[in-house]
Design a protein around this motif. Structure first.
Motif, PDB file in Angstrom:
ATOM      1  N   ALA A 170       0.837  -1.193   0.000  1.00 27.24           N
ATOM      2  CA  ALA A 170       0.000   0.000   0.000  1.00 27.24           C
ATOM      3  C   ALA A 170       0.874   1.246   0.000  1.00 27.24           C
ATOM      4  CB  ALA A 170      -0.904  -0.020   1.237  1.00 27.24           C
ATOM      5  N   ILE A 171       2.001   1.179   0.761  1.00 26.21           N
ATOM      6  CA  ILE A 171       2.891   2.347   0.839  1.00 26.21           C
ATOM      7  C   ILE A 171       3.523   2.599  -0.534  1.00 26.21           C
ATOM      8  CG2 ILE A 171       5.032   3.210   1.917  1.00 26.21           C
ATOM      9  CD1 ILE A 171       4.165   1.672   4.458  1.00 26.21           C
ATOM     10  N   ALA A 191       4.003   5.858  -5.411  1.00 25.57           N
ATOM     11  CA  ALA A 191       3.872   5.943  -6.860  1.00 25.57           C
ATOM     12  C   ALA A 191       2.853   7.009  -7.249  1.00 25.57           C
ATOM     13  CB  ALA A 191       3.457   4.576  -7.407  1.00 25.57           C
ATOM     14  N   SER A 192       1.801   7.130  -6.419  1.00 21.92           N
ATOM     15  CA  SER A 192       0.748   8.103  -6.795  1.00 21.92           C
ATOM     16  C   SER A 192       1.204   9.533  -6.534  1.00 21.92           C
ATOM     17  CB  SER A 192      -0.511   7.815  -6.004  1.00 21.92           C
ATOM     18  OG  SER A 192      -0.309   8.201  -4.630  1.00 21.92           O
ATOM     19  N   ARG A 193       2.278   9.689  -5.712  1.00 26.73           N
ATOM     20  CA  ARG A 193       2.809  11.012  -5.354  1.00 26.73           C
ATOM     21  C   ARG A 193       1.768  11.876  -4.602  1.00 26.73           C
ATOM     22  NH1 ARG A 193       7.286  11.937  -9.467  1.00 26.73           N
ATOM     23  NH2 ARG A 193       7.311  14.112  -8.820  1.00 26.73           N
ATOM     24  N   LYS A 194       0.724  11.200  -4.093  1.00 23.62           N
ATOM     25  CA  LYS A 194      -0.334  11.949  -3.386  1.00 23.62           C
ATOM     26  C   LYS A 194      -0.460  11.442  -1.959  1.00 23.62           C
ATOM     27  CE  LYS A 194      -3.464  12.959  -7.165  1.00 23.62           C
ATOM     28  NZ  LYS A 194      -4.564  12.329  -7.857  1.00 23.62           N
ATOM     29  N   PRO A 195      -0.784  12.343  -1.027  1.00 27.34           N
ATOM     30  CA  PRO A 195      -0.993  11.895   0.346  1.00 27.34           C
ATOM     31  C   PRO A 195      -2.143  10.887   0.419  1.00 27.34           C
ATOM     32  CG  PRO A 195      -1.100  14.294   0.188  1.00 27.34           C
ATOM     33  CD  PRO A 195      -1.028  13.788  -1.201  1.00 27.34           C
ATOM     34  N   HIS A 196      -2.039   9.983   1.341  1.00 26.69           N
ATOM     35  CA  HIS A 196      -3.070   8.949   1.424  1.00 26.69           C
ATOM     36  C   HIS A 196      -3.351   8.599   2.870  1.00 26.69           C
ATOM     37  CE1 HIS A 196      -5.313   5.337   0.487  1.00 26.69           C
ATOM     38  NE2 HIS A 196      -5.400   5.818  -0.778  1.00 26.69           N
ATOM     39  N   LEU A 197      -4.650   8.432   3.135  1.00 20.97           N
ATOM     40  CA  LEU A 197      -5.082   8.125   4.502  1.00 20.97           C
ATOM     41  C   LEU A 197      -5.539   6.669   4.540  1.00 20.97           C
ATOM     42  CD1 LEU A 197      -5.726   9.557   7.286  1.00 20.97           C
ATOM     43  CD2 LEU A 197      -8.031   9.882   6.403  1.00 20.97           C
ATOM     44  N   VAL A 198      -5.140   5.916   5.543  1.00 19.51           N
ATOM     45  CA  VAL A 198      -5.604   4.531   5.687  1.00 19.51           C
ATOM     46  C   VAL A 198      -6.029   4.304   7.143  1.00 19.51           C
ATOM     47  CG1 VAL A 198      -4.251   3.479   3.830  1.00 19.51           C
ATOM     48  CG2 VAL A 198      -3.247   3.715   6.105  1.00 19.51           C
ATOM     49  N   GLY A 199      -6.740   3.256   7.340  1.00 21.63           N
ATOM     50  CA  GLY A 199      -7.166   2.894   8.693  1.00 21.63           C
ATOM     51  C   GLY A 199      -8.667   2.781   8.768  1.00 21.63           C
ATOM     52  N   VAL A 229       2.185  10.992   3.637  1.00 21.03           N
ATOM     53  CA  VAL A 229       2.426  12.010   2.594  1.00 21.03           C
ATOM     54  C   VAL A 229       3.776  11.678   1.933  1.00 21.03           C
ATOM     55  CG1 VAL A 229       2.633  14.468   2.111  1.00 21.03           C
ATOM     56  CG2 VAL A 229       1.268  13.688   4.072  1.00 21.03           C
ATOM     57  N   PRO A 230       3.801  11.297   0.635  1.00 22.10           N
ATOM     58  CA  PRO A 230       5.083  11.047  -0.034  1.00 22.10           C
ATOM     59  C   PRO A 230       5.746  12.400  -0.357  1.00 22.10           C
ATOM     60  CG  PRO A 230       3.253  10.648  -1.536  1.00 22.10           C
ATOM     61  CD  PRO A 230       2.663  11.075  -0.244  1.00 22.10           C
ATOM     62  N   VAL A 231       6.968  12.488  -0.003  1.00 20.71           N
ATOM     63  CA  VAL A 231       7.648  13.785  -0.210  1.00 20.71           C
ATOM     64  C   VAL A 231       8.656  13.641  -1.357  1.00 20.71           C
ATOM     65  CG1 VAL A 231       9.049  15.587   0.885  1.00 20.71           C
ATOM     66  CG2 VAL A 231       7.370  14.308   2.252  1.00 20.71           C
ATOM     67  N   TYR A 232       8.519  14.538  -2.317  1.00 23.24           N
ATOM     68  CA  TYR A 232       9.445  14.596  -3.465  1.00 23.24           C
ATOM     69  C   TYR A 232      10.174  15.925  -3.393  1.00 23.24           C
ATOM     70  CZ  TYR A 232       7.455  10.428  -5.580  1.00 23.24           C
ATOM     71  OH  TYR A 232       7.063   9.147  -5.819  1.00 23.24           O
ATOM     72  N   SER A 269      13.049  14.067  -7.206  1.00 22.80           N
ATOM     73  CA  SER A 269      13.543  12.805  -6.643  1.00 22.80           C
ATOM     74  C   SER A 269      12.760  12.511  -5.355  1.00 22.80           C
ATOM     75  CB  SER A 269      15.046  12.914  -6.345  1.00 22.80           C
ATOM     76  OG  SER A 269      15.270  13.959  -5.415  1.00 22.80           O
ATOM     77  N   TYR A 270      12.540  11.250  -5.132  1.00 25.24           N
ATOM     78  CA  TYR A 270      11.759  10.829  -3.965  1.00 25.24           C
ATOM     79  C   TYR A 270      12.592  10.976  -2.715  1.00 25.24           C
ATOM     80  CZ  TYR A 270       9.389   7.677  -0.671  1.00 25.24           C
ATOM     81  OH  TYR A 270       8.777   7.151   0.450  1.00 25.24           O
ATOM     82  N   TRP A 271      12.051  11.633  -1.692  1.00 21.49           N
ATOM     83  CA  TRP A 271      12.800  11.857  -0.449  1.00 21.49           C
ATOM     84  C   TRP A 271      12.456  10.804   0.592  1.00 21.49           C
ATOM     85  CZ3 TRP A 271      10.890  12.972   4.491  1.00 21.49           C
ATOM     86  CH2 TRP A 271      11.829  13.265   5.443  1.00 21.49           C
TER      87      TRP A 271
END
Ligand code: ADP
Length: 639
Positions: free
Chosen positions: A138-139, A144-152, A167-170, A175-177
């Motif tokens: 899921a992570i 890959a989506s480069r968008k924040p995502h909420l789960v639970g 929140v994926p940080v680029y 470049s992916y951080w």
């Protein structure tokens, strides 16, 4: 109860029952409509509250997520280099503002290097996401989506349930951080939302969409909640669902239905009865009019004043006039003028329950006089006219003709018998008197019986002839003013021999009265003879019969008082009728015809007097007559 009326009753009951069912059905339909409407209103209310709760949930989450998103823009600004000393106060600030944040973690290169607060979350420090098999796919999709995502909600290593906002940080060079992961305390958030919902009277449950762990409840409402890629289902149910039995309303409705059905049934029944009565009334009126029209005697309906309203065929035939010449004319216009006054008196005296009969003369179209007997009764209102009288008119011509024939026959037979009977009685009297020589002893008894019987026969014929003459108005009563006392003395003297046969003494009670009366001497003697002979006849041997005189204001009363057996109550009403005797054997035992009192009554009435009697069975009788006092006797008495 007749078949017809019981069928009518059953029909009435069935229609009332049908009415009740229809009304009851109406009540049930209305209740159903009402219940649906109530349910709809409740659902609307529930929906409104569920929306409110969802809005609170979203607002709470959004506020928290914005804080985390703000942090994500800090890292590219620092070209991915994180200064822990600079980060710490900021993370604290974020933590304090985001009320439901449990911890915030920064994972450069997917490993959690920074964690705030650290206390209680130490186990998560250094966690490398690719090592967590359950979460890593899921992570990876989040990265890959480069968008924040909420789960639970998920079960947390630290215990409890949480939502994780990743929140994926680029960096600026794309470049992916790494990841910023904010754990939200789901239990706390859910408790707050549930408490808000409770205040609005509803209960809520939040579950991830697709996991149908919430059993479908009646009256429950499902809302979907989506935020930052997470999908939940919020199920809202009323805390106190209203009980919708509507017992009170139902009872009221059915009660009304019963009442209305009962009233309608009663009204229908009454109307039906009235219609039937009217029908029966019309029928009976038709029957009455038919019987009236076809009656063999004359029938007339007239007003209280004697105006002719309806006449029947027989009445028209009697007067030989068509109905149009009779209707709306007064009855007296068909009578001789001399009878007008008497007729009006009779008509106005008609009373219910009275003997409303009288004799009348009608004049027909040929001016012929017709004697009739009228009988009248009050009918009440008819055809708009009030107090209608019904008159029955009986033609008397035939009856009078027969009576005349009977009288003539009796008179002629009596006449024919009288002469030979006088001769026979005379001859027997002479023989018994020994005028024709001594009667042989063997014949004496027979001859005496023959003589006595011929005398009785003579008396009977005399009475019959007297009666016929009286009825035919042929007896002449000549009134002459005279002293009463000598007439009474004479009567006692004449009748004592007869009374001797019964060993009865006739006694004229003194003192002599000085009263004058206007009478026919002979006829008064006949009356006295009848009363004295009756008194003697019906007295026991050795008894006394008293003859008394009493003077009143303008009349004198003469009484014949005996000590006989008296007169039976049931005979009293008939005693003055022709041929009436209390005991039929009287005529054989004591002689007599039953005509004496009838003749006495007629004679006294012709002398302007009246006759009567007082008698108690077993205590004797007193027969009396009253005569008007003659003026001169009054004058004399005054002297
Ligand atoms: P009759 O010739 O039979 O006497 P009346 O007309 O004089 O006819 O009387 C009719 C009947 O009335 C008698 O037969 C008798 O039954 C009854 N009656 C008349 N006078 C007396 C009386 N003084 N006492 C008892 N009964 C009487």
């Amino acid at each position: 109860m007749s078949d017809h009326s019981s069928r009518r009753l059953i029909m009435g009951m069935l229609s009332s029952l049908a009415m009740l069912l229809i009304l009851g059905l109406g009540v049930e339909l209305l209740l159903r409509q009402y219940s649906l409407r109530q349910h709809e209103l409740e659902q609307q209310r529930l929906l409104a509250h569920a929306y409110e709760v969802r809005a609170v949930l979203l607002a709470e989450l959004n506020a928290t997520l914005h804080l985390a998103t703000g942090l994500a823009s800090y890292i590219p600004a620092k070209q991915g280099r994180i200064d822990e000393a600079e980060l710490q106060p900021w993370l604290r600030g974020l933590f304090e503002q985001g009320r439901h944040i449990r911890n915030i973690g920064l994972a450069p290169g997917n490993r959690i290097d920074f964690l705030y607060p650290l206390a209680g979350n130490e186990s998560a420090l250094g966690l490398y996401y690719p090592d967590i098999d359950a979460q890593w796919p899921a992570i990876q999709r989040v990265i890959a989506s480069r968008k924040p995502h909420l789960v639970g909600p998920l079960s947390l290593l630290q215990g409890g349930q949480g939502l994780i906002y990743r929140v994926p940080v680029y960096l600026n060079d794309q470049s992916y951080w790494g990841l910023i992961s904010t754990v939200i305390d789901f239990d706390q958030l859910a408790a707050e939302v549930e408490s808000i919902a409770r205040k609005r009277g509803i209960a809520v449950t939040i579950t991830p969409a697709g996991q149908t762990t919430i059993p479908a409840k009646q009256d429950a409402l499902d809302l979907s909640v989506s935020l930052a890629g997470a999908q939940w289902q919020l199920q809202a149910t009323p805390l106190n669902p209203a009980k919708k039995t509507f017992t009170g309303l139902r009872m009221l409705g059915w009660g009304l239905a019963f009442t209305v059905a009962g009233l309608i049934g009663f009204a229908l029944h009454t109307q039906q009865r009235r219609a039937n009565l009217l029908l029966a009334l019309n029928q009976s009126q038709r029957d009455f009019l038919q019987a009236f029209e076809l009656a063999p005697q004359g029938m007339v309906l007239m007003t209280a004043e004697g105006g002719l309203l309806v006449v029947n065929q027989a009445f028209c035939r009697l007067l030989q006039l068509p109905p149009e010449q009779l209707l709306h004319r007064p009855l007296h216009s068909f009578c001789p003028p001399a009878e007008h006054e008497a007729l009006s008196a009779h008509v106005s005296a008609i009373r219910p329950g009275h003997n409303n009969s009288w004799f009348l003369t009608l004049v027909d179209a040929q001016h012929l006089q017709i004697p009739v007997e009228c009988s009248a009764a009050i009918l009440g209102s008819l055809g708009g006219a009030d107090e209608v009288r019904i008159l029955h008119v009986q033609d008397m011509r035939e009856r009078l003709r027969l009576q005349r024939l009977q009288s003539e026959f009796t008179a002629s037979v009596s006449h024919e018998l009288r002469t030979p009977l006088t001769a026979i009685a005379g001859a027997l009297g002479l023989i018994n008197g020994g005028v024709l020589g001594e009667v042989p002893h063997a014949m004496q008894q027979l001859l005496q019986i023959a003589h006595a019987n011929s005398l009785r026969l003579q008396a009977l014929i005399d009475d019959l002839l007297d009666m016929e003459k009286l009825m035919a108005g042929k007896i002449r009563v000549e009134l002459r003013d005279q002293w009463l006392w000598p007439l009474l003395e004479e009567a006692v003297a004449h009748n004592q021999p007869y009374a001797d046969q019964y060993q009865v003494l006739l006694h004229l009670v003194g003192p002599p009265c000085s009263v004058r009366v206007a009478v026919d001497e002979q006829r008064l003697a006949q009356v006295l003879a009848n009363l004295l002979s009756n008194a003697a006849k019906f007295s026991p041997p050795g008894a006394r019969v008293s003859l008394l005189v009493e003077e009143h204001a303008d009349q004198v009363r003469v009484s014949v008082q005996d000590q006989g057996a008296g007169i039976d109550d049931d005979f009293k009403a008939r005693i003055f009728s022709k041929f009436s005797q209390a005991d039929a054997s009287d005529s054989r035992q004591k002689g007599g015809t039953g005509l004496g009192l009838a003749i006495s009554k007629e004679l006294l009435e012709r002398m302007h007097g009246r006759i009567g009697f007082d008698s108690v069975k077993g205590q004797g009788s007193t027969f009396w007559f009253e005569l008007p006092l003659h003026a001169t006797s009054t004058q004399r008495a005054n002297l």
